[in-house]
Design a protein around this motif. Structure first.
Motif, short mmCIF file in Angstrom:
data_model
loop_
_atom_site.label_atom_id
_atom_site.label_comp_id
_atom_site.label_asym_id
_atom_site.label_seq_id
_atom_site.Cartn_x
_atom_site.Cartn_y
_atom_site.Cartn_z
N ALA A 1 -44.18 -6.71 22.86
CA ALA A 1 -43.68 -7.90 23.55
C ALA A 1 -44.12 -7.86 25.01
O ALA A 1 -44.34 -6.78 25.57
CB ALA A 1 -42.15 -7.95 23.47
N PRO A 2 -44.29 -9.01 25.65
CA PRO A 2 -44.69 -9.04 27.06
C PRO A 2 -43.73 -8.25 27.95
O PRO A 2 -42.56 -8.07 27.62
CB PRO A 2 -44.65 -10.53 27.41
CG PRO A 2 -44.86 -11.22 26.10
CD PRO A 2 -44.16 -10.35 25.09
N PHE A 3 -44.24 -7.80 29.09
CA PHE A 3 -43.48 -7.03 30.07
C PHE A 3 -43.36 -7.85 31.37
O PHE A 3 -43.99 -7.52 32.37
CB PHE A 3 -44.18 -5.70 30.37
CG PHE A 3 -44.37 -4.82 29.17
CD1 PHE A 3 -43.31 -4.10 28.65
CD2 PHE A 3 -45.61 -4.69 28.58
CE1 PHE A 3 -43.48 -3.26 27.55
CE2 PHE A 3 -45.80 -3.86 27.48
CZ PHE A 3 -44.74 -3.15 26.96
N PRO A 4 -42.56 -8.91 31.37
CA PRO A 4 -42.50 -9.77 32.56
C PRO A 4 -41.97 -9.06 33.80
O PRO A 4 -42.41 -9.33 34.92
CB PRO A 4 -41.58 -10.92 32.14
CG PRO A 4 -40.80 -10.39 30.98
CD PRO A 4 -41.68 -9.39 30.31
N GLU A 5 -41.05 -8.12 33.63
CA GLU A 5 -40.50 -7.41 34.79
C GLU A 5 -41.55 -6.49 35.41
O GLU A 5 -41.68 -6.41 36.63
CB GLU A 5 -39.26 -6.62 34.39
CG GLU A 5 -38.56 -5.91 35.53
CD GLU A 5 -37.96 -6.85 36.57
OE1 GLU A 5 -37.53 -6.35 37.61
OE2 GLU A 5 -37.93 -8.08 36.37
N ALA A 6 -42.32 -5.83 34.58
CA ALA A 6 -43.40 -4.98 35.10
C ALA A 6 -44.43 -5.82 35.83
O ALA A 6 -44.91 -5.43 36.91
CB ALA A 6 -44.05 -4.20 33.96
N GLU A 7 -44.76 -6.98 35.28
CA GLU A 7 -45.72 -7.88 35.93
C GLU A 7 -45.19 -8.34 37.29
O GLU A 7 -45.91 -8.33 38.29
CB GLU A 7 -45.98 -9.09 35.04
CG GLU A 7 -46.96 -10.08 35.64
CD GLU A 7 -47.19 -11.30 34.75
OE1 GLU A 7 -47.66 -12.31 35.28
OE2 GLU A 7 -46.89 -11.23 33.53
N ARG A 8 -43.91 -8.70 37.35
CA ARG A 8 -43.30 -9.14 38.60
C ARG A 8 -43.35 -8.03 39.65
O ARG A 8 -43.73 -8.26 40.80
CB ARG A 8 -41.85 -9.57 38.37
CG ARG A 8 -41.17 -10.12 39.64
CD ARG A 8 -39.67 -10.28 39.47
NE ARG A 8 -38.97 -9.02 39.27
CZ ARG A 8 -38.74 -8.11 40.24
NH1 ARG A 8 -39.18 -8.31 41.46
NH2 ARG A 8 -38.10 -6.99 39.97
N ILE A 9 -43.02 -6.81 39.24
CA ILE A 9 -43.01 -5.67 40.17
C ILE A 9 -44.42 -5.36 40.66
O ILE A 9 -44.64 -5.10 41.85
CB ILE A 9 -42.35 -4.44 39.52
CG1 ILE A 9 -40.85 -4.70 39.36
CG2 ILE A 9 -42.62 -3.17 40.31
CD1 ILE A 9 -40.13 -3.67 38.50
N LEU A 10 -45.40 -5.39 39.77
CA LEU A 10 -46.79 -5.15 40.17
C LEU A 10 -47.23 -6.17 41.21
O LEU A 10 -47.83 -5.82 42.24
CB LEU A 10 -47.72 -5.20 38.96
CG LEU A 10 -47.73 -3.98 38.06
CD1 LEU A 10 -48.52 -4.27 36.79
CD2 LEU A 10 -48.31 -2.78 38.78
N LYS A 11 -46.94 -7.44 40.96
CA LYS A 11 -47.34 -8.49 41.90
C LYS A 11 -46.62 -8.33 43.24
O LYS A 11 -47.22 -8.54 44.30
CB LYS A 11 -47.07 -9.87 41.30
CG LYS A 11 -48.03 -10.21 40.19
CD LYS A 11 -47.73 -11.57 39.59
CE LYS A 11 -48.73 -11.94 38.52
NZ LYS A 11 -48.42 -13.23 37.91
#
Length: 160
Positions: free
Chosen positions: A58-68
């Motif tokens: 499943a997508p990792f939206p929280e990880a994407e947000r933190i990376l950005k």
């Protein structure tokens, strides 16, 4: 845990993330999923992986947000290739491998039985990080990954 079949990577040794578009709809039956998982764990351990875990693709939206957020703060400034676009791609495994169902995460310990050289008062000495004590871990890891990939394909009797 289920595995969705797919075609083998195109030019897999050059780009293991590049796959063909023709994905099969064949799945490992759920009653066999536990035995497949156990076989993967056993083979990964035999190959020298110290850590073997499974998770949903499943997508990792929280990880994407933190990376950005970290990119915006300049915390990845030494990695010019790690852009917000890359973070968006990395945030969803389906961007890299359409049809993926399960992620197998693997780790190898850097521990070495070699003793650490103690510092001596007044004698400057640099220290080499443990991961750099042996062979290039990128090459070691890559060889083990390809071996595990081949095992999974043999075990399932199809390309993955």
């Amino acid at each position: 845990m289920t595995y969705k079949a797919g075609k083998a990577p195109v030019n897999s040794h050059e780009n293991p993330l590049m796959t063909t578009d023709d994905l099969s709809e064949a799945f490992v039956p759920l009653e066999n999923a536990a035995s497949v998982k156990a076989a993967i764990v056993e083979e990964a351990k035999r190959l020298g992986f110290d850590l073997v875990r499974f998770t949903s693709a499943a997508p990792f939206p929280e990880a994407e947000r933190i990376l950005k957020e970290r990119i915006d703060k300049g915390l990845l400034s030494g990695l010019p290739w790690f852009t917000k676009e890359r973070a968006s791609v990395a945030g969803d495994p389906h961007n890299l491998m359409p049809g993926v169902q399960t992620i197998v995460s693997l780790g190898i310990s850097y521990f070495s039985s070699e003793p650490v050289q103690p510092s001596e008062l007044g004698v400057p000495r640099g220290r080499v990080a443990r991961y750099a004590w042996g062979l290039d871990y990128h090459e070691v890891f890559k060889a083990k990954l390809w071996a595990l990939h081949a095992f999974v394909e043999r075990h399932l009797g199809r390309d993955v």
